[in-house]
Enzyme design. Structure first.
Site, PDB file in Angstrom:
ATOM      1  N   GLU A  38       0.824  -1.209   0.000  1.00 44.71           N
ATOM      2  CA  GLU A  38       0.000   0.000   0.000  1.00 44.71           C
ATOM      3  C   GLU A  38       0.861   1.263   0.000  1.00 44.71           C
ATOM      4  O   GLU A  38       0.547   2.235  -0.669  1.00 44.71           O
ATOM      5  CB  GLU A  38      -0.958   0.009   1.192  1.00 44.71           C
ATOM      6  N   TYR A 121      -6.499   6.964   3.878  1.00 43.26           N
ATOM      7  CA  TYR A 121      -6.689   5.924   2.870  1.00 43.26           C
ATOM      8  C   TYR A 121      -5.994   4.622   3.272  1.00 43.26           C
ATOM      9  O   TYR A 121      -6.587   3.542   3.292  1.00 43.26           O
ATOM     10  CB  TYR A 121      -6.169   6.365   1.486  1.00 43.26           C
ATOM     11  N   ASP A 139      -9.257   6.141  -2.458  1.00 42.62           N
ATOM     12  CA  ASP A 139      -8.038   6.508  -3.188  1.00 42.62           C
ATOM     13  C   ASP A 139      -8.459   7.135  -4.520  1.00 42.62           C
ATOM     14  O   ASP A 139      -9.638   7.366  -4.767  1.00 42.62           O
ATOM     15  CB  ASP A 139      -7.155   5.277  -3.408  1.00 42.62           C
TER      16      ASP A 139
END
Length: 365
Positions: A38, A121, A139
């Site tokens: 991520e 996020y 996102d």
DNA sequence: GAGACGTGGCT
DNA sequence: TAGCCAAGTCT
């Protein structure tokens, strides 16, 4: 969750079961791998990330391995990915997790969000994908899909637009399947609901899409204009002494923080290239240099400015170089340059030096 | 809260 | 060439 959401979730999850991409960090329940992926994926394409992710996991297979690694090696592995604060924060967060959480990532969104480099996020993404929690994750892809699906006309990055889109992201979330659902939205956004020329004809949600019904899908999300980027002329010194060259480490914060470079800087109005370079070296290293042959000219575009860099071979005339503005400086051989993390331009200079240094005909590494 | 923060690919 | 992104966060 409101009524239409059930339909959205069913259509999208069914599409995802057929079309989910196989990615190295998917299918493994390792929260550390999800976290690393991520962070790497922030503002970065999947195809770019994959080889970096694999090298990273081979070298730093766990939170503990990362926490114990020297920052220089962490940055060296990140070199080329950009946004280097991500690597510095990942490293710091690993040390915090090792010292305060027994080496295990916290499972709650709020706790995740307190770690450096993890924002709203990423906290939602990790909580939903790695820990099965019912958390939304907004996102760029999901923002675009939702702005079209619900025809959100507010500027997407305005406070009101952000609030509306996060609210929608929570409302469409199916209970107990948030992880797959968030990933499905992102895959849809990157493959079908693309910024330009979205493939509405093959989109599983096309019959529900407000923007599509109104024919404004290409106008969603509403983006605000960016300001023009300045173009700078800069110089860099390849300062040689005996068989070594001088490199400097940039301060830990800011642009290319912690990365190594050939010293130099911005040209001021009215200065010639050699004049500017002599001034910069005086200011940065308290040394007088003689500027010699130009080694190369390099063009590079950063996010908010663009540079033309002129690199020159230089010799010391007076003074012993001192790290006035750099974190530290080092005299190294050309062969040693490869071990120091550098940004794009300085790596190009290093490679050029290695070429010049290497006898002709010998294969490059 | 606007701007800083990388790089590569595509137009 | 210059512009515009592409799975954001921090200050």
């Amino acid at each position: 969750m409101f009524p239409m959401s059930e339909t959205i979730a069913q259509l999208l999850l069914s599409w995802y079961r057929q079309n989910a991409r196989q990615l190295p960090w998917r299918g493994s329940p390792d929260p550390y791998a999800v976290w690393v992926s991520e962070i790497m994926l922030q503002q970065t394409r999947v195809e770019t990330v994959i080889p970096y992710f694999q090298r990273w996991m081979a070298r730093f297979p766990s939170v503990a391995a990362l926490a114990e690694a020297p920052l220089d090696e962490v940055l060296r592995l990140w070199e080329g990915l950009g946004y280097y604060s991500r690597a510095r924060n990942l490293h710091r967060a690993a040390q915090l997790i090792a010292s305060h959480y027994g080496g295990q990532l916290p499972t709650e969104r709020a706790a995740l969000e307190k770690l450096p480099g993890i924002g709203r996020y990423t906290a939602g993404a990790i909580a939903s994908m790695a820990f099965g929690q019912d958390e939304a994750a907004l996102d760029g892809n999901i923002r675009r899909v939702l702005a079209r699906l619900f025809d959100v006309a507010l500027p997407a990055r305005s406070p009101a637009g952000e609030a509306r889109l996060w609210e929608l992201a929570r409302q469409v979330l199916p209970p107990d399947e948030a992880g797959d659902f968030n990933q499905a939205l992102m895959d849809l956004g990157s493959s079908i609901c693309t910024p330009r020329s979205p493939a509405c004809l093959v989109c599983p949600l096309t019959s529900l899409c407000r923007a599509r019904q109104l024919g404004v899908q290409e106008q969603r999300p509403v983006l605000s204009a960016r300001s023009a980027v300045p173009h700078l002329t800069v110089t860099a010194a390849v300062l040689r002494r005996d068989s070594q060259v001088l490199i400097a480490q940039r301060p830990p914060q800011g642009l290319l923080g912690g990365m190594w470079e050939f010293p130099g800087g911005k040209l001021e109005p009215g200065e010639s290239l050699p004049e500017g370079l002599r001034r910069e070296i005086r200011e940065e290293l308290a040394a007088e240099i003689e500027v010699g042959e130009e080694l190369g000219v390099f063009e590079h575009a950063y996010t908010h400015f663009r540079v033309t860099l002129h690199a020159f071979f230089c010799r010391l005339r007076a003074g012993e170089p001192t790290a006035l503005e750099a974190s530290q400086i080092r005299w190294v051989t050309v062969d040693e340059l490869a071990a120091f993390p550098m940004g794009k331009i300085d790596r190009q200079i290093s490679r050029r030096l290695a070429q010049l240094h290497r006898p002709k005909g010998e294969p490059r590494g």
